[in-house]
Design an enzyme around this catalytic site. Sequence first.
Site, PDB file in Angstrom:
ATOM      1  N   GLU A  33      11.710  31.143  44.815  1.00  0.00           N
ATOM      2  CA  GLU A  33      10.429  31.398  45.514  1.00  0.00           C
ATOM      3  C   GLU A  33      10.543  32.711  46.429  1.00  0.00           C
ATOM      4  O   GLU A  33      11.603  32.736  47.045  1.00  0.00           O
ATOM      5  CB  GLU A  33      10.301  30.198  46.502  1.00  0.00           C
ATOM      6  CG  GLU A  33       8.962  30.337  47.421  1.00  0.00           C
ATOM      7  CD  GLU A  33       7.632  30.912  46.819  1.00  0.00           C
ATOM      8  OE1 GLU A  33       7.182  31.836  47.244  1.00  0.00           O
ATOM      9  OE2 GLU A  33       7.090  30.206  45.693  1.00  0.00           O
ATOM     10  N   GLY A  39       3.448  27.492  48.429  1.00  0.00           N
ATOM     11  CA  GLY A  39       2.581  28.351  47.495  1.00  0.00           C
ATOM     12  C   GLY A  39       1.358  28.692  48.511  1.00  0.00           C
ATOM     13  O   GLY A  39       1.337  28.562  49.756  1.00  0.00           O
ATOM     14  N   CYS A  41      -1.734  27.113  48.523  1.00  0.00           N
ATOM     15  CA  CYS A  41      -2.220  26.043  49.133  1.00  0.00           C
ATOM     16  C   CYS A  41      -1.670  25.691  50.414  1.00  0.00           C
ATOM     17  O   CYS A  41      -2.483  25.533  51.286  1.00  0.00           O
ATOM     18  CB  CYS A  41      -2.286  24.994  48.155  1.00  0.00           C
ATOM     19  SG  CYS A  41      -2.740  23.430  48.810  1.00  0.00           S
ATOM     20  N   LYS A  50      -8.083  23.270  56.100  1.00  0.00           N
ATOM     21  CA  LYS A  50      -8.510  22.117  56.358  1.00  0.00           C
ATOM     22  C   LYS A  50      -8.247  21.675  57.959  1.00  0.00           C
ATOM     23  O   LYS A  50      -8.974  20.918  58.404  1.00  0.00           O
ATOM     24  CB  LYS A  50      -8.067  20.995  55.191  1.00  0.00           C
ATOM     25  CG  LYS A  50      -8.217  21.382  53.880  1.00  0.00           C
ATOM     26  CD  LYS A  50      -9.655  21.521  53.623  1.00  0.00           C
ATOM     27  CE  LYS A  50      -9.993  21.998  52.202  1.00  0.00           C
ATOM     28  NZ  LYS A  50      -9.766  23.436  51.932  1.00  0.00           N
ATOM     29  N   GLY A 175     -19.856  35.463  47.398  1.00  0.00           N
ATOM     30  CA  GLY A 175     -19.252  34.080  46.761  1.00  0.00           C
ATOM     31  C   GLY A 175     -19.624  32.846  47.403  1.00  0.00           C
ATOM     32  O   GLY A 175     -19.102  32.787  48.516  1.00  0.00           O
ATOM     33  N   ALA A 263     -14.958  36.301  48.258  1.00  0.00           N
ATOM     34  CA  ALA A 263     -14.687  34.995  47.941  1.00  0.00           C
ATOM     35  C   ALA A 263     -15.116  34.658  46.579  1.00  0.00           C
ATOM     36  O   ALA A 263     -15.826  33.860  46.171  1.00  0.00           O
ATOM     37  CB  ALA A 263     -15.002  33.783  48.763  1.00  0.00           C
ATOM     38  N   VAL A 264     -14.740  35.676  45.691  1.00  0.00           N
ATOM     39  CA  VAL A 264     -15.344  35.488  44.085  1.00  0.00           C
ATOM     40  C   VAL A 264     -14.253  35.040  42.974  1.00  0.00           C
ATOM     41  O   VAL A 264     -14.187  35.416  41.995  1.00  0.00           O
ATOM     42  CB  VAL A 264     -15.977  36.746  43.710  1.00  0.00           C
ATOM     43  CG1 VAL A 264     -17.125  37.055  44.646  1.00  0.00           C
ATOM     44  CG2 VAL A 264     -14.877  38.028  43.916  1.00  0.00           C
ATOM     45  N   HIS A 438     -18.538  -3.959  53.385  1.00  0.00           N
ATOM     46  CA  HIS A 438     -19.937  -3.480  53.991  1.00  0.00           C
ATOM     47  C   HIS A 438     -19.335  -3.510  55.429  1.00  0.00           C
ATOM     48  O   HIS A 438     -18.852  -4.432  56.230  1.00  0.00           O
ATOM     49  CB  HIS A 438     -21.012  -4.531  53.764  1.00  0.00           C
ATOM     50  CG  HIS A 438     -22.022  -4.115  54.649  1.00  0.00           C
ATOM     51  ND1 HIS A 438     -23.159  -3.114  54.406  1.00  0.00           N
ATOM     52  CD2 HIS A 438     -22.618  -4.678  55.980  1.00  0.00           C
ATOM     53  CE1 HIS A 438     -24.099  -3.003  55.412  1.00  0.00           C
ATOM     54  NE2 HIS A 438     -23.703  -4.204  56.052  1.00  0.00           N
TER      55      HIS A 438
END
Length: 473
Positions: A33, A39, A41, A50, A175, A263-264, A438
């Site tokens: 690496e 990576g 992500c 996030k 995008g 962002a395509v 529920h």
Amino acid sequence: MAQWDVAVIGGGPGGYVAAIRAAQLGLKVAVFEKERVGGLCLNWGCIPSKALLKNADVVNAVREGATWGLIGAEGVEFDYGAAVDRSRQVVDRIVGGVEGLLRDNGVEVISGTARLAGTRSVEVGGTEHRASHIVIATGASSRVIPGFEPDGETVITSREALARRSAPARAVIIGAGPVGVEFAHLWASYGTEVTLIEMLETLLPMEDEDVGRLLRRSFEARGIACMTGTKVTRVERTGAGAVVHTQQGETAGAVEAEVVLVAVGFVPHTEGLGLEAAGVRTTRGFVDVDGKMETSVPGIYAVGDVTGKLMLAHVASHQGVLAAEAIAGLPRPEPDYVQMPRATFCQPQVGSVGYTEAAAKAAGYAVRTGRFPLTALGKAVAAGHTEGFVKVVVDEPTGQVIGIHMVGYDINDLLGEATMVAFLEATTAEVGFAVHAHPTLPEALKEAALAADGEAIHIAKRRATPREGAARA
């Protein structure tokens, strides 16, 4: 010369998972690496974005404080830089955890840029490493459009966007895929004037059309301008930022912005890997693989975004497991990329698995659908977030659920159940009969399945119009 059972080039969600699984199976493994493991992500994608999106949720909740009885929230200031700092802390924590997992499993991590030096060897930093098997997991990076090349300041990719310590005053996002809509939601939450431009006709064009239409209405209600069916013809840099020139049918237009986010999509990291010399076949730069993740060269495998199959971290991880187990001789079913879950984390969130309604019809299925609005769901009403729906796509002859599509606040919490429905090839009768607690979000999936059979309990049954009744008669 070092000798390994498995040499993994790239330590992202596909590579490090392949390495750990191979080590669990008793193989001697090395990961090569050039940066930190995790990576794109973990370092500059899924995880930091996030974390920032969670901050956006908090900002929006405070801004709507009066709804929740929070007095005096109107004057609260929001520090975007603090949100970025928190996102980097989250990255450090998770990447550190992955590094620990690799150590615990006896995987050696070797720093440097690696390339194939043959069909059974990897070269890094002038040192050759022999390996019985090689796994290519080099990932991908943001696609660059000729003429729209990023400069890191005015025209940027998602990586630069995640490093910014302030939200721009005005932004154009080219995008409207997952990256585009997530940044539109994030920046708009911090007060940015956002224009979202998409060449196709809906937001999130790979998702069900009903989902894209609702997301657009939601975004436009918040002041996010959505230009679909629109091409960007050029980006003109100015002293104050840029002017984005557009073409929608016969109409030309221009939008000013401080920042332009491109962002395509993504392109694979295969250049300089030595694939051609080793005989590894590619298509449009992506590495060709079979159902075991093996390439055209026996003993060389590829996983993750570099394969171009479905560019999602959890898909890469699944491929990593398949490759490791294939190397160890364990039989596994081939991956079904249609039935992989997909998630977008703007608000309202979008989640799906399986065929869209249009794709199911194109594939030859006789289709019926069921849909349940969140306005009729007790949990959504209690939580104050009723925008959205759950839709199921059903194979008419068998009743099997072949697609689930959801849009709503935190709706991706349903993806676990949706994935199991797809994996177990469940029918609407089975999903509708299963008892759901529920009040919870998953009740919406149960009711959507019932709706497909005309048996939903908590929505009014639609009566036929006189014209429809006459037609049926």
